[in-house]
Design a protein around this motif. Structure first.
Motif, mmCIF file in Angstrom:
data_model
loop_
_atom_site.group_PDB
_atom_site.id
_atom_site.type_symbol
_atom_site.label_atom_id
_atom_site.label_comp_id
_atom_site.label_asym_id
_atom_site.label_seq_id
_atom_site.Cartn_x
_atom_site.Cartn_y
_atom_site.Cartn_z
ATOM 1 N N HIS A 38 13.202 -27.624 -21.021
ATOM 2 C CA HIS A 38 14.348 -27.219 -20.202
ATOM 3 C C HIS A 38 15.105 -26.085 -20.897
ATOM 4 C CE1 HIS A 38 18.390 -27.361 -18.412
ATOM 5 N NE2 HIS A 38 17.804 -27.847 -17.331
ATOM 6 N N LEU A 67 21.880 -15.458 -14.870
ATOM 7 C CA LEU A 67 23.148 -16.146 -15.125
ATOM 8 C C LEU A 67 24.264 -15.176 -15.481
ATOM 9 C CD1 LEU A 67 21.994 -19.258 -17.191
ATOM 10 C CD2 LEU A 67 22.730 -19.201 -14.813
ATOM 11 N N TYR A 111 10.743 -34.176 -9.194
ATOM 12 C CA TYR A 111 11.929 -34.262 -10.056
ATOM 13 C C TYR A 111 12.306 -32.892 -10.625
ATOM 14 C CZ TYR A 111 14.127 -34.937 -14.678
ATOM 15 O OH TYR A 111 14.930 -34.835 -15.780
ATOM 16 N N LYS A 140 22.030 -37.870 -7.226
ATOM 17 C CA LYS A 140 21.202 -37.840 -8.442
ATOM 18 C C LYS A 140 21.176 -39.209 -9.125
ATOM 19 C CE LYS A 140 23.049 -34.200 -10.442
ATOM 20 N NZ LYS A 140 23.226 -33.171 -11.483
ATOM 21 N N ARG A 156 17.775 -41.249 -9.812
ATOM 22 C CA ARG A 156 17.369 -41.744 -11.138
ATOM 23 C C ARG A 156 17.072 -43.233 -11.090
ATOM 24 N NH1 ARG A 156 21.894 -38.390 -13.014
ATOM 25 N NH2 ARG A 156 21.001 -36.423 -13.754
HETATM 26 C C1 HEM Z 1 19.614 -20.953 -16.169
HETATM 27 C C2 HEM Z 1 19.139 -21.972 -15.889
HETATM 28 C C3 HEM Z 1 19.583 -23.406 -15.979
HETATM 29 C C4 HEM Z 1 20.765 -23.960 -16.288
HETATM 30 C C5 HEM Z 1 22.052 -23.271 -16.674
HETATM 31 C C6 HEM Z 1 20.584 -25.396 -16.191
HETATM 32 C C7 HEM Z 1 21.561 -26.323 -16.441
HETATM 33 C C8 HEM Z 1 21.423 -27.669 -16.268
HETATM 34 C C9 HEM Z 1 22.447 -28.659 -16.507
HETATM 35 C C10 HEM Z 1 23.849 -28.334 -16.990
HETATM 36 C C11 HEM Z 1 21.935 -29.858 -16.210
HETATM 37 C C12 HEM Z 1 22.648 -31.205 -16.328
HETATM 38 C C13 HEM Z 1 23.355 -31.488 -15.051
HETATM 39 C C14 HEM Z 1 23.768 -32.918 -14.876
HETATM 40 O O1 HEM Z 1 23.871 -33.670 -15.834
HETATM 41 O O2 HEM Z 1 23.951 -33.304 -13.727
HETATM 42 C C15 HEM Z 1 20.588 -29.641 -15.781
HETATM 43 C C16 HEM Z 1 19.749 -30.624 -15.384
HETATM 44 C C17 HEM Z 1 18.483 -30.412 -14.932
HETATM 45 N N1 HEM Z 1 17.834 -29.207 -14.825
HETATM 46 FE FE1 HEM Z 1 18.533 -27.461 -15.400
HETATM 47 N N2 HEM Z 1 19.307 -25.651 -15.817
HETATM 48 C C18 HEM Z 1 18.677 -24.456 -15.683
HETATM 49 C C19 HEM Z 1 17.385 -24.228 -15.337
HETATM 50 C C20 HEM Z 1 16.549 -25.208 -14.902
HETATM 51 C C21 HEM Z 1 15.211 -24.979 -14.448
HETATM 52 C C22 HEM Z 1 14.550 -23.625 -14.368
HETATM 53 C C23 HEM Z 1 14.712 -26.190 -14.090
HETATM 54 C C24 HEM Z 1 13.387 -26.541 -13.532
HETATM 55 C C25 HEM Z 1 12.607 -25.757 -12.926
HETATM 56 C C26 HEM Z 1 15.751 -27.172 -14.325
HETATM 57 C C27 HEM Z 1 15.619 -28.511 -14.093
HETATM 58 C C28 HEM Z 1 16.587 -29.444 -14.350
HETATM 59 C C29 HEM Z 1 16.417 -30.864 -14.110
HETATM 60 C C30 HEM Z 1 15.188 -31.539 -13.571
HETATM 61 C C31 HEM Z 1 17.612 -31.462 -14.463
HETATM 62 C C32 HEM Z 1 17.941 -32.929 -14.365
HETATM 63 C C33 HEM Z 1 17.916 -33.580 -15.701
HETATM 64 C C34 HEM Z 1 18.193 -35.063 -15.545
HETATM 65 O O3 HEM Z 1 19.342 -35.415 -15.437
HETATM 66 O O4 HEM Z 1 17.234 -35.818 -15.521
HETATM 67 N N3 HEM Z 1 16.836 -26.537 -14.832
HETATM 68 N N4 HEM Z 1 20.295 -28.310 -15.814
#
Ligand code: HEM
Length: 218
Positions: A22, A35, A127, A171, A175
Motif C-alpha cells: 500500500h 495528490l 477488497y 467498511k 470487514r
Molecule cells: C495516493 C494514494 C493513496 C492514499 C493517500 C491512500 C490512503 C489510505 C488511507 C488513509 C487509508 C485508511 C482509511 C481508513 O482507515 O478508513 C487507506 C486504506 C486503504 N487503501 Fe489506500 N491510499 C492510497 C492509494 C491506494 C491504492 C492505489 C489502493 C489500491 C489500489 C488503496 C487501497 C486501500 C485499501 C484496500 C484500504 C483499506 C485498508 C483496510 O482498512 O483494510 N489505496 N488508504
C-alpha cells in the motif's frame, strides 16, 4: 453490542499483510503527483482509461460469482464503478477518451479473470479496489476537487457511492463480512498473498503512467 472485525481476523490480516505494498502504491510518482494536484486533465483521463478494463473485469467476474457460497457475500451492485468511470471520462476528455495501451493493465485484467477458476482469490481483488475507493479514494476525490476547482463533483463520480450512505459503517460491515467468510486457514493465507499481488498490479499500472509525466505535468 456492536460486532466488529477482530484484530486477528481476515480483514486485519489483509490490511497489515499489504501495508508495504500500500505504501509503495501511495508513494508512486504518478500518485504523488496526483495528490499534489500536478497531474493535468490528460493524465487523469488516461488514469481512468487504465482503470476502466480493471473494473470491467472485476464487475463481470463479480456478477458471475454473485451466487458463489464464499464470494457472493461481498458482491454489491452499489460498489460498481464502471459507469462512474464513463461519466467521469466525459468530463475529463470531452472530445473522446484517450487510448492507453498497457501491458500492466492487461496483466491485471488477466489476474482478475483468472479468479473465475479460483474464486476465493477474487475476494482480494474486490477488497483492494473497492475498499481503496472508499478509503484513500475519498481523499483523492477531495484533493482533485480542490486542485481543479470543482464545486459540483463533476468528473469525480469514481469517488461517489450514491448507494452507500457513509463509507465508515459500510467498511466496518465489509470487514466483518470478510472475517466471517467460510474459508480455510490455507485460503485465508492465499487471500492475503493475493491482496499483495493486487497492490503490486496497481503499482505496475501507476509506474507506466508515471513514465508519461512529461505529458501529464500541470
Ligand atoms: C495516493 C494514494 C493513496 C492514499 C493517500 C491512500 C490512503 C489510505 C488511507 C488513509 C487509508 C485508511 C482509511 C481508513 O482507515 O478508513 C487507506 C486504506 C486503504 N487503501 Fe489506500 N491510499 C492510497 C492509494 C491506494 C491504492 C492505489 C489502493 C489500491 C489500489 C488503496 C487501497 C486501500 C485499501 C484496500 C484500504 C483499506 C485498508 C483496510 O482498512 O483494510 N489505496 N488508504
Amino acid at each position: 453490542m456492536t460486532v466488529t472485525a477482530t484484530e486477528t481476523g481476515l480483514a486485519a490480516r489483509m490490511r497489515t499483510g499489504s501495508q508495504a505494498e500500500h505504501n509503495d502504491a501511495e508513494s508512486s510518482v504518478f500518485m504523488n503527483a496526483l495528490l499534489k494536484g500536478e497531474v493535468n486533465e490528460t493524465g487523469y483521463a488516461e488514469y481512468l482509461v487504465a482503470l476502466r478494463p480493471v473494473y470491467e473485469a472485476l464487475e463481470k467476474v463479480g456478477r458471475e460469482l454473485a451466487d458463489h457460497p464464499v464470494v457472493g457475500a461481498l458482491i454489491d451492485a452499489g460498489l460498481e464503478r464502471l459507469s462512474a468511470i464513463d461519466v467521469d471520462l466525459e468530463h475529463w476528455a470531452p472530445a473522446g477518451a484517450p487510448t492507453f495501451e498497457s501491458k500492466a493493465v492487461a496483466n491485471y485484467v488477466a489476474r482478475v479473470n483468472a479468479t473465475l477458476d479460483d474464486p476465493v482469490l477474487y475476494v482480494a481483488h474486490h477488497y483492494t479496489r473497492y475498499l481503496g475507493d472508499l478509503s484513500g479514494g475519498q481523499a483523492i476525490g477531495k484533493l482533485l476537487g480542490r486542485a481543479f476547482d470543482i464545486d459540483d463533483k463533476s468528473g469525480l463520480s469514481l469517488y461517489e457511492f450514491p448507494a452507500i450512505d457513509k463509507p465508515k459503517p459500510f467498511k466496518d460491515g465489509y470487514r466483518l463480512r470478510l472475517d466471517e467468510l467460510d474459508v480455510s486457514e490455507e485460503d485465508r493465507a492465499r487471500i492475503v498473498e493475493e491482496v499483495r499481488v493486487a497492490f503490486s498490479l496497481n503499482s505496475a499500472v501507476f509506474a507506466e503512467l508515471g513514465r508519461n509525466m512529461d505529458r501529464y505535468q500541470r
